[in-house]
Design a protein around this motif. Structure first.
Motif, PDB file in Angstrom:
ATOM      1  N   SER A   1    -111.810  -5.293  14.549  1.00 12.22           N
ATOM      2  CA  SER A   1    -111.136  -5.683  13.456  1.00 12.22           C
ATOM      3  C   SER A   1    -109.681  -5.753  13.755  1.00 12.22           C
ATOM      4  O   SER A   1    -108.924  -6.005  12.861  1.00 12.22           O
ATOM      5  N   ASP A   2    -109.191  -4.702  14.897  1.00 12.73           N
ATOM      6  CA  ASP A   2    -107.518  -4.349  14.515  1.00 12.73           C
ATOM      7  C   ASP A   2    -107.007  -6.120  15.005  1.00 12.73           C
ATOM      8  O   ASP A   2    -107.461  -6.895  16.524  1.00 12.73           O
ATOM      9  N   PRO A   3    -106.045  -5.972  14.146  1.00 12.55           N
ATOM     10  CA  PRO A   3    -105.061  -7.104  14.968  1.00 12.55           C
ATOM     11  C   PRO A   3    -104.152  -7.206  16.437  1.00 12.55           C
ATOM     12  O   PRO A   3    -104.359  -8.685  16.861  1.00 12.55           O
ATOM     13  N   VAL A   4    -103.952  -6.371  16.380  1.00 14.48           N
ATOM     14  CA  VAL A   4    -103.764  -6.405  17.616  1.00 14.48           C
ATOM     15  C   VAL A   4    -104.442  -6.672  18.805  1.00 14.48           C
ATOM     16  O   VAL A   4    -104.078  -7.785  19.982  1.00 14.48           O
TER      17      VAL A   4
ATOM     18  N   GLN B   1    -106.890  -8.052  18.462  1.00 14.45           N
ATOM     19  CA  GLN B   1    -107.986  -9.422  17.682  1.00 14.45           C
ATOM     20  C   GLN B   1    -106.785 -10.383  19.388  1.00 14.45           C
ATOM     21  O   GLN B   1    -106.900 -11.532  19.301  1.00 14.45           O
ATOM     22  N   ARG B   2    -105.389 -10.229  18.747  1.00 12.31           N
ATOM     23  CA  ARG B   2    -104.105 -11.219  19.762  1.00 12.31           C
ATOM     24  C   ARG B   2    -103.943 -11.153  21.452  1.00 12.31           C
ATOM     25  O   ARG B   2    -104.208 -11.640  22.004  1.00 12.31           O
TER      26      ARG B   2
END
Length: 466
Positions: free
Chosen positions: A271-274, A276-277
């Motif tokens: 779930s970490d945005p970084v 996921q990117r």
């Protein structure tokens, strides 16, 4: 024997000497005839001196004088008075008169040929100048038969002498050719045979030693060819060993990357945005690495796999390449730019095009970083009527002369120290697989530009091109 070089020299020498003798035969025979007739005139003049000393001589003495001179009569002109000095019966009519007072060369040759062709024994008149100023003119009458017989004997002697000279000359040339040509040539042939038995052995490369310039040039050319061939064979052997080693490494590396690919699948659910990117880029990079290992394993069995043509957006491929190279550049002062229309779609193999652009950009990045100065790399693309063009430009130091001369040759076209030049070789091969071309548009101290051209027409690859 006649199939050998020295044997043919022997035969040709005999033939040429005999031909030379034929060319000088007629002038020689003509000169012999002239001397023969002048000698008869001189003898006749000497015989006439007996009569001049004594007005009356016996018939027997006169006949003896004429017989010794070889003539029938002698006419002497002294003080404008023509006088028959010695005479005897002439058996036949006079058929020809020859003037020996300063005749031309062609006249002498013509008269000599006429004498040789006339098998009869005609009576001829010969006119000449008396020797020692013994008068104004002397004239004799004689048979031509003895003259022709003497000319034939002389010709046969010339023929025999010519044969002896030609044989001796030919034998000397035979020995000389065997010593100075055949022996060195056999030495070269022996070197070639020994080298062919083991071309990898550098000790068998010929060392030029011939004293003849032409043969030495041949030996030097052979040495150069053998040196290049030995080097090429060694390089191919090393490449074969290298390929075997790379195949083994790629096999194990593929297994490792496959395991890493499984772990990245777990990372994608974070779930970490970084995460996921970055996770999709990591997955794509590992997937490409796995495919590359599989292709490396197949390289020993066949050439690069044929492209799988599909439509894709070029901007996405370019963005992936730039993102990957930015990570490799780290904090180095290097900027990347792109000028690719967002709607530009290519019909090609996306994985292979990625590898082509990645190799070019990586080479450009390494060249700029090797200078220690800041730089820029730009990727631009254009859609022409019959082809797509992709340009990769940099502001690096340019390609050195050796790299330009061996641009698409493995292990010879490296632009940086320690570089193998494989990147350009692989890129060029992949582009050719699409029916296109990879060319160097420009290179100088201000930068380098490569152009990828991909035709829009569908290319049907043959088995040899695949």
């Amino acid at each position: 024997m006649f199939k050998t070089l020295s044997g043919r020299f022997l035969i040709l020498t005999v033939i040429f000497v005999m031909l030379a003798e034929i060319f000088i035969f007629l002038p020689s025979v003509a000169r012999f005839r002239q001397d023969y007739l002048l000698l008869r005139l001189e003898r006749a003049q000497i015989a006439s001196l007996a009569l001049l000393a004594d007005d009356m001589i016996s018939a027997d003495l006169e006949s003896e004088l004429l017989e010794n001179a070889g003539v029938f009569n002698v006419v002497l002109r002294r003080d404008e008075v023509r006088q028959l000095v010695l005479s005897s019966p002439i058996p036949a009519q006079i058929e020809a008169t020859y003037d020996m007072r300063d005749p031309g060369a062609l006249t002498l040759i013509r008269d000599a040929i006429m004498v040789l062709n006339n098998t009869a024994n005609p009576i001829i008149r010969v006119i000449g100048n008396p020797v020692q100023d013994g008068g104004l003119l002397i004239e004799v009458t004689m048979e031509q038969g003895p003259l022709r017989a003497a000319m034939i004997d002389y010709g046969l002697n010339i023929l025999a002498l010519s044969a002896v000279i030609s044989i001796i000359t030919a034998l000397l040339l035979f020995v000389a050719v065997r010593a100075f040509l055949v022996k060195p040539i056999r030495g070269v042939v022996r070197h070639i045979t020994l080298y062919a038995d083991s071309p990898e052995d550098a000790r068998r490369i010929i060392e030029p030693s011939a004293g003849i310039n032409e043969l030495r040039e041949a030996e030097e050319a052979l040495k150069s060819m053998q040196t290049q061939l030995t080097s090429a064979l060694r390089q191919k052997d090393r490449l074969a060993q290298l390929g075997e080693g790379v195949a083994k490494i790629s096999h194990d590396l593929r297994n490792i990357l496959t395991s890493a690919q499984l772990f990245t699948d777990r990372i994608e659910v974070s779930s970490d945005p970084v995460v996921q990117r970055l996770a999709p880029k990591l997955v794509n990079s590992i997937t490409r690495a796995v495919h590359l290992c599989e292709n490396t394993l197949a390289f020993g069995r066949a050439e690069e796999a044929p492209p799988k043509l599909e439509r894709f957006s070029l901007s996405g491929i370019v963005s992936d390449v730039i993102d990957s190279e930015r990570l490799s550049a780290g904090d180095y002062d290097l900027s990347f730019s792109e000028d690719v229309p967002s709607g530009l779609m290519l019909r090609a193999d996306s994985e292979q095009i990625y590898r082509v652009i990645s190799n070019l950009v990586r080479n450009a990045r390494q060249a700029i970083m090797a200078t220690g100065k800041s730089g820029e790399i730009n990727i631009c693309a254009a859609d022409a009527d019959d082809a797509w063009q992709i340009r990769v430009s940099d502001t690096g130091p340019g390609l050195p002369k050796r790299a330009q001369d061996h641009l698409f040759q493995a292990f010879q076209g490296g632009a940086t120290k320690g570089g193998s030049g494989l990147g350009l070789v692989i890129a060029s091969e992949l582009v050719r697989g699409h029916g296109g071309s990879l060319t160097l548009q420009s290179t100088d101290p201000t930068g380098t530009t490569f152009v990828i051209t991909l035709p829009k027409a569908e290319i049907k690859l043959s088995a040899k091109e695949m």
